[in-house]
Scaffold this motif. Structure first.
Motif, short mmCIF file in Angstrom:
data_model
loop_
_atom_site.label_atom_id
_atom_site.label_comp_id
_atom_site.label_asym_id
_atom_site.label_seq_id
_atom_site.Cartn_x
_atom_site.Cartn_y
_atom_site.Cartn_z
N VAL A 61 -1.84 -8.93 -2.87
CA VAL A 61 -2.93 -8.38 -2.18
C VAL A 61 -2.67 -8.36 -0.56
O VAL A 61 -3.36 -7.42 0.25
N ALA A 62 -2.28 -9.81 -0.19
CA ALA A 62 -2.07 -9.56 1.20
C ALA A 62 -1.14 -8.40 1.73
O ALA A 62 -1.17 -8.04 2.95
N SER A 63 -0.06 -8.13 1.03
CA SER A 63 0.76 -7.11 1.33
C SER A 63 0.06 -5.88 1.47
O SER A 63 0.21 -5.00 2.20
N LEU A 64 -0.92 -5.47 0.24
CA LEU A 64 -1.59 -4.59 0.19
C LEU A 64 -2.50 -4.28 1.38
O LEU A 64 -2.79 -3.28 2.20
N LEU A 65 -3.01 -5.39 2.10
CA LEU A 65 -4.08 -5.31 3.00
C LEU A 65 -3.39 -5.26 4.12
O LEU A 65 -3.91 -4.36 5.18
N GLU A 66 -2.25 -5.50 4.34
CA GLU A 66 -1.43 -5.35 5.67
C GLU A 66 -1.28 -3.82 5.72
O GLU A 66 -1.06 -3.05 6.84
N ASP A 67 -0.78 -3.01 4.59
CA ASP A 67 -0.75 -1.75 4.57
C ASP A 67 -1.91 -0.77 4.55
O ASP A 67 -1.94 0.41 4.72
N ALA A 68 -3.02 -1.65 4.45
CA ALA A 68 -4.56 -0.76 4.04
C ALA A 68 -4.81 0.42 5.36
O ALA A 68 -5.20 1.61 4.91
N PRO A 69 -4.62 0.23 6.51
CA PRO A 69 -5.07 1.08 7.60
C PRO A 69 -4.11 2.50 7.26
O PRO A 69 -4.64 3.42 7.44
N GLU A 70 -3.02 2.33 6.98
CA GLU A 70 -2.31 3.55 6.71
C GLU A 70 -2.77 4.21 5.33
O GLU A 70 -2.60 5.34 5.28
N LEU A 71 -2.84 3.15 4.56
CA LEU A 71 -3.03 3.72 3.03
C LEU A 71 -4.34 4.61 3.08
O LEU A 71 -4.57 5.52 2.57
N ALA A 72 -5.47 4.12 3.71
CA ALA A 72 -6.65 4.67 3.93
C ALA A 72 -6.86 6.30 4.53
O ALA A 72 -7.81 6.80 4.22
N ARG A 73 -5.89 6.40 5.16
CA ARG A 73 -5.92 7.73 5.85
C ARG A 73 -5.52 9.04 4.89
O ARG A 73 -5.71 10.16 5.18
N ARG A 74 -4.85 8.35 3.65
CA ARG A 74 -4.66 9.55 2.76
C ARG A 74 -5.88 10.04 1.92
O ARG A 74 -6.53 9.27 1.60
N ALA A 75 -5.77 11.20 1.74
CA ALA A 75 -6.97 11.91 0.95
C ALA A 75 -6.57 11.62 -0.51
O ALA A 75 -5.49 11.89 -1.15
N VAL A 76 -7.86 11.10 -1.05
CA VAL A 76 -7.90 10.91 -2.76
C VAL A 76 -8.88 11.74 -3.53
O VAL A 76 -9.53 12.15 -2.75
N VAL A 77 -8.54 12.00 -4.82
CA VAL A 77 -9.57 12.73 -5.63
C VAL A 77 -10.80 11.95 -5.53
O VAL A 77 -11.02 10.76 -5.52
N ALA A 78 -12.04 12.96 -5.22
CA ALA A 78 -13.44 12.41 -5.10
C ALA A 78 -13.92 11.46 -6.49
O ALA A 78 -14.54 10.36 -6.21
N ASP A 79 -13.58 11.94 -7.51
CA ASP A 79 -14.07 11.21 -8.94
C ASP A 79 -12.96 10.98 -9.69
O ASP A 79 -12.56 11.75 -10.62
N PRO A 80 -12.32 9.91 -9.77
CA PRO A 80 -11.30 9.34 -10.53
C PRO A 80 -11.35 9.60 -12.11
O PRO A 80 -10.56 9.71 -12.81
N VAL A 81 -12.70 9.16 -12.35
CA VAL A 81 -13.04 9.19 -13.64
C VAL A 81 -12.95 10.54 -14.33
O VAL A 81 -12.63 10.69 -15.59
N ALA A 82 -13.71 11.49 -13.56
CA ALA A 82 -13.42 12.77 -14.01
C ALA A 82 -12.23 13.32 -14.15
O ALA A 82 -11.71 14.07 -15.14
N ALA A 83 -11.55 13.00 -13.33
CA ALA A 83 -10.03 13.50 -13.35
C ALA A 83 -9.20 12.88 -14.43
O ALA A 83 -8.22 13.48 -15.03
N LEU A 84 -9.40 11.54 -14.92
CA LEU A 84 -8.94 11.07 -15.98
C LEU A 84 -9.18 11.52 -17.41
O LEU A 84 -8.56 11.87 -18.24
N ARG A 85 -10.62 12.11 -17.44
CA ARG A 85 -11.09 12.96 -18.57
C ARG A 85 -10.25 14.09 -18.61
O ARG A 85 -10.14 14.80 -19.93
N GLU A 86 -10.25 14.84 -17.53
CA GLU A 86 -9.31 16.18 -17.40
C GLU A 86 -8.00 16.09 -18.05
O GLU A 86 -7.60 16.97 -18.57
#
Length: 452
Positions: free
Chosen positions: A379-404
């Motif tokens: 988690v410490a590694s992930l948090l170091e990378d978080a500012p860059e990761l959060a800039r990327r767009a992701v699907v709005a509703d992952p649960v709906a995408a899983l169902r699809e």
């Protein structure tokens, strides 16, 4: 908001989710914990023996994390299937932490291992723990003599369950089919065998002592085998756990070798390496071992002397290996995903947004609590990378995408419905909560269908 998927709801996965939502460096973290099973808790539910109620109570701590409003549970979702590749997961979440454990057992690699009656301890544990993958693949337990190969805590667990009286398991959540088979069990002798000495055995003292506290069961150790261990005479150089283990087996070695009038006998054997499983008419009839001796460097070497132990059931408990997940790099030699402080490495470089924790990160070592600092490092590694990761767009509703994609997620209310159904099943059998042992039963319970 930083949206993270944690793949696996065992201790390493839940500790990862806990570390993510309890940190204050990156506000607004949302975690979905995915699991291929419709039930959470991983090996705490499906690996801890049913008579170890204190360890199983750890589920309460894990439950608190999964009930956090910032954490979602999505069971019945298997990464790597139905289009849910690592690449697709990165389209649904800013980061993905794989906490998928080490599900494959190791083999002995000796002739006769394919004989009927030769099974893995993993299969036995899954059976008495009601893992749905074990449904229809049970144990008849008609054997009179069983050999458990290995001297770790898993070996101790399966030895104890084989030797324990079924009336002592009735108050636990062991599935009804397994309880009935244990009631009919013909096993009267269990040999737990290790290739090295008691000073190198990997069991913990508490679990070891439990063998000597089983009603109607005797435990014996050959003093001559203890004497082969260089640390037997002077254990002062051993870690504290190993010293305590030696004290326990010393006491058993001083007792009667024949077990007296006990209904069942456990025999701890050391310095024996399996070289062949012997068979009759396609079934296991015994195990041939080579006597080993210390090699002076902490290992053992063969002596060219052999011994056979009669057995109609052989369970190997010689460790676990990680299983590759399609789309993730995998180190076949180590059985882990290559990583640096939890960051997944592809061609030697960190792969943005991909992480690992638990056994798939470090190999099958440590106890349940070892997963907590392991998860915190990731988690410490992930948090170091978080500012860059959060800039990327992701699907709005992952649960709906899983169902699809064809997945049918079981959310937290579905798991609570399974809990209620298992409590109801227990009441109908005159027992406490009893686990539902099959996929269809679990999925129906999650939808509110009562078990038959």
């Amino acid at each position: 908001m930083l949206r993270v998927a944690v793949v696996g709801s065992g201790p390493s996965g839940v500790y990862t989710a806990q570390a993510l939502v309890q940190q204050d460096l990156v506000p607004g973290v949302r975690v979905d914990v995915l699991d291929r099973l419709p039930c959470p808790y991983g090996l705490v539910r499906y690996g801890v023996a049913p008579d170890h109620e204190k360890i199983k109570s750890l589920q309460g701590n894990l439950r608190t994390v999964l009930e956090d409003e910032r954490v979602g549970f999505l069971g019945n979702v298997e990464a790597g299937t139905r289009g849910l590749t690592p690449a697709r997961l990165l389209e649904l979440y800013h980061a993905v932490v794989y906490c998928v454990g080490a599900a494959r057992d190791r083999h002995l690699g000796v002739p006769g291992e394919e004989l009927v009656g030769s099974r893995s301890a993993t299969e036995f544990v899954s059976w008495y723990s009601a893992h749905p993958d074990a449904a229809g693949n049970g144990f008849a337990l008609g054997a009179r003599s069983a050999v458990v190969i290995g001297v770790g805590n898993v070996a101790v667990d399966v030895t104890r369950i084989l030797a324990r009286g079924p009336e002592e398991l009735r108050p636990t959540d062991v599935p009804q089919g397994a309880l009935a088979a244990l009631e009919r069990s013909g096993v009267r002798e269990v040999h737990m065998v290790g290739r090295r000495g008691p000073g190198q055995a990997r069991f913990t003292t508490k679990e070891l002592r439990e063998l000597g506290a089983l009603p109607g069961v005797s435990v014996s150790v050959d003093p001559a085998e203890l004497a082969l261990d260089p640390s037997f005479a002077d254990p002062s150089g051993l870690p504290a756990v190993n010293r305590r283990n030696l004290e326990v087996v010393r006491g058993w070695a001083a007792g009667p070798a024949d077990g007296g009038a006990a209904a069942r006998n456990i025999r701890l054997r050391f310095f024996l390496r399996p070289v062949e499983l012997l068979g009759e008419a396609g079934r296991v009839a015994g195990v041939r071992f080579e006597r080993t001796e210390p090699d002076g460097s902490g290992g053992v070497r063969g002596t060219g002397r052999y011994e056979e132990i009669e057995a109609q059931l052989v369970l190997r408990a010689v460790g676990y290996r990680g299983v590759p997940l399609a789309g993730l790099p995998f180190d076949e030699a180590r059985g882990t995903v290559p990583n640096l402080a939890g960051r997944v490495l592809r061609d030697g470089a960190p792969s943005p947004g991909e992480y690992v924790a638990g056994w798939i990160k470090r190999g099958p070592t440590g106890v349940i609590g070892t997963n907590r600092p392991c998860a915190k490092e990731t988690v410490a590694s992930l948090l170091e990378d978080a500012p860059e990761l959060a800039r990327r767009a992701v699907v709005a509703d992952p649960v709906a995408a899983l169902r699809e994609l064809g997945h049918e997620p079981v959310a937290w209310p579905g798991w609570l419905a399974i809990e209620r159904a298992e409590a109801q099943l227990g009441r109908s059998l005159g027992r406490p909560t009893v686990k539902i042992p099959d996929w269809d039963g679990l999925r129906e319970a999650a939808r509110g269908v009562s078990p038959s």
